[in-house]
Design an enzyme around this catalytic site. Structure first.
Site, PDB file in Angstrom:
ATOM      1  N   GLU A 273       2.240   9.477  -1.696  1.00 51.03           N
ATOM      2  CA  GLU A 273       1.983  10.538  -0.712  1.00 51.03           C
ATOM      3  C   GLU A 273       0.669  11.295  -0.974  1.00 51.03           C
ATOM      4  OE1 GLU A 273       3.352  11.128   2.239  1.00 51.03           O
ATOM      5  OE2 GLU A 273       4.494   9.321   1.789  1.00 51.03           O
TER       6      GLU A 273
ATOM      7  N   HIS B  38      -2.188   9.881  -1.980  1.00 45.86           N
ATOM      8  CA  HIS B  38      -3.207   9.067  -1.300  1.00 45.86           C
ATOM      9  C   HIS B  38      -3.107   9.236   0.214  1.00 45.86           C
ATOM     10  CE1 HIS B  38      -2.678   6.425  -5.037  1.00 45.86           C
ATOM     11  NE2 HIS B  38      -3.943   6.825  -5.087  1.00 45.86           N
TER      12      HIS B  38
ATOM     13  N   LYS C   4      -5.582  16.275  -8.550  1.00 49.21           N
ATOM     14  CA  LYS C   4      -4.828  16.037  -9.788  1.00 49.21           C
ATOM     15  C   LYS C   4      -5.812  15.590 -10.868  1.00 49.21           C
ATOM     16  CE  LYS C   4      -2.267  12.314 -10.253  1.00 49.21           C
ATOM     17  NZ  LYS C   4      -2.969  11.554 -11.324  1.00 49.21           N
TER      18      LYS C   4
ATOM     19  N   GLN D 122     -12.255  14.413 -13.020  1.00 50.60           N
ATOM     20  CA  GLN D 122     -12.915  13.315 -12.303  1.00 50.60           C
ATOM     21  C   GLN D 122     -13.650  13.844 -11.065  1.00 50.60           C
ATOM     22  OE1 GLN D 122     -11.140   9.270 -11.398  1.00 50.60           O
ATOM     23  NE2 GLN D 122     -10.618  10.266  -9.471  1.00 50.60           N
TER      24      GLN D 122
ATOM     25  N   ARG E 280       1.330   5.991 -11.560  1.00 55.56           N
ATOM     26  CA  ARG E 280       1.913   5.715 -12.886  1.00 55.56           C
ATOM     27  C   ARG E 280       3.351   6.233 -13.014  1.00 55.56           C
ATOM     28  NH1 ARG E 280      -3.751   6.559 -14.833  1.00 55.56           N
ATOM     29  NH2 ARG E 280      -4.300   4.631 -15.880  1.00 55.56           N
TER      30      ARG E 280
END
Ligand code: PAF
Length: 293
Positions: A35, A37, A149, A153, A187
């Site tokens: 969800e 993505h 999240k 990055q 994951r």
């Protein structure tokens, strides 16, 4: 919905879309969509006339002994989820096409990449930046969407885009959570039933830290220790990689919120953690507005 696998064909298609006046939104993923993505694809769908989802499990961002080999994969499932969410194309190249023999060029955002997740996973962000810049050079997106999240990055990619004058707008989208607060991640699939129960301990401690700060706690060194101990005491948690308090843009570590002479009070505090639950590494964070302190 078409799946394009060849980088040269993707480049050709993107060029023709741009010359037809389309705006391209790119959602870079490693597949096994969830969800989180889907929320990126939906945001791209709202902002752009064309939405391209890339699916590529990027070997060079995984270290030795990490989960490259076992990273979940399911192209048919990804395809139907991406299509339902409004994507126009999937770009799914092979490792050989992305990294042909004698590939030897890498991109590094020095400094930001060697703390937090970068300290635990040396070379990880170099791998991320290299693949992201390649995706940008193949797809020519006007906008690229990343989940918050992976906050470090997101900051690193924004810095790379700024430093290298890349003509793309980087958009960070809110974390999507399960009912118990666990941040959605591909994951999570690897968690056993008992590990899944323990996995929300990281988010619970982010919330605990937030609550304590809101109630006046300003000793973040003490708070870090409390949260780390709480997390370690939870069943199935093998290791706390870090639980940090940092300024949200520079990632400078913050030990106290007490106003200090000659020091500018920070405005936004990042509370971020990474834990290993069984064999699965989970990350999460929240940002706290502290302008009222
Ligand atoms: O966040 C991810 O899924 C990956 O790091 C990314 C941005 C797709 C690069 O491989």
């Amino acid at each position: 919905m078409e799946i394009i696998t060849d980088p040269a064909s993707m480049q050709k298609l993107s060029k023709s879309l741009l010359s037809a006046g389309e705006t391209i939104g790119l959602v870079p993923t490693m597949g096994y969509l969830h969800e989180g993505h889907i929320s990126l694809i939906k945001k791209a769908r709202k902002d752009c006339s064309m939405v391209i989802v890339s699916i590529f499990i990027n070997p060079i961002q995984f270290g030795p002994g990490e989960d490259y080999g076992t990273y979940p994969r399911d192209t048919q499932r990804d395809r139907s989820m991406a299509e339902k969410a409004g994507a126009d194309y999937i770009f799914k190249p092979s490792v050989k096409d992305m990294y042909p023999d004698k590939f030897s060029t890498f991109v590094e955002v020095v400094g930001l990449d060697s703390i937090m997740c970068g300290a635990m996973r040396p070379g990880h962000f170099r791998g991320v930046c290299t693949v992201v810049i390649k995706l940008f050079n193949i797809i020519y997106p006007d906008r690229a969407y990343f989940g918050l999240k992976d906050y470090q990055q997101y900051l690193i990619i924004k810095k790379m885009v700024k430093d290298l004058e890349l003509p793309v707008k980087v958009i960070g989208c809110p974390i999507v959570r399960e009912k118990d607060g666990l941040a959605m991640s591909s994951r999570n699939k690897h968690l056993s039933a008992s590990e899944r129960k323990s996995a929300s301990i990281l988010y619970k401690n982010l919330l605990l830290a937030k609550e304590k700060i809101n109630n006046g706690e300003n000793n973040l060194i003490k708070l870090k220790k409390i949260c780390e101990e709480n997390i370690k005491a939870s069943a199935d948690v093998l290791k706390v990689d870090y639980f940090d308090f940092r300024e949200s843009e520079t990632l400078e570590e913050i030990g106290t919120l007490k106003p200090e002479a000659g020091k500018k009070q920070i405005k936004k505090l990042l509370i971020a953690g990474a834990v290993r639950v069984g064999k699965t590494r989970l990350i999460d964070n929240l940002i706290l507005n502290i302008s009222n302190f």
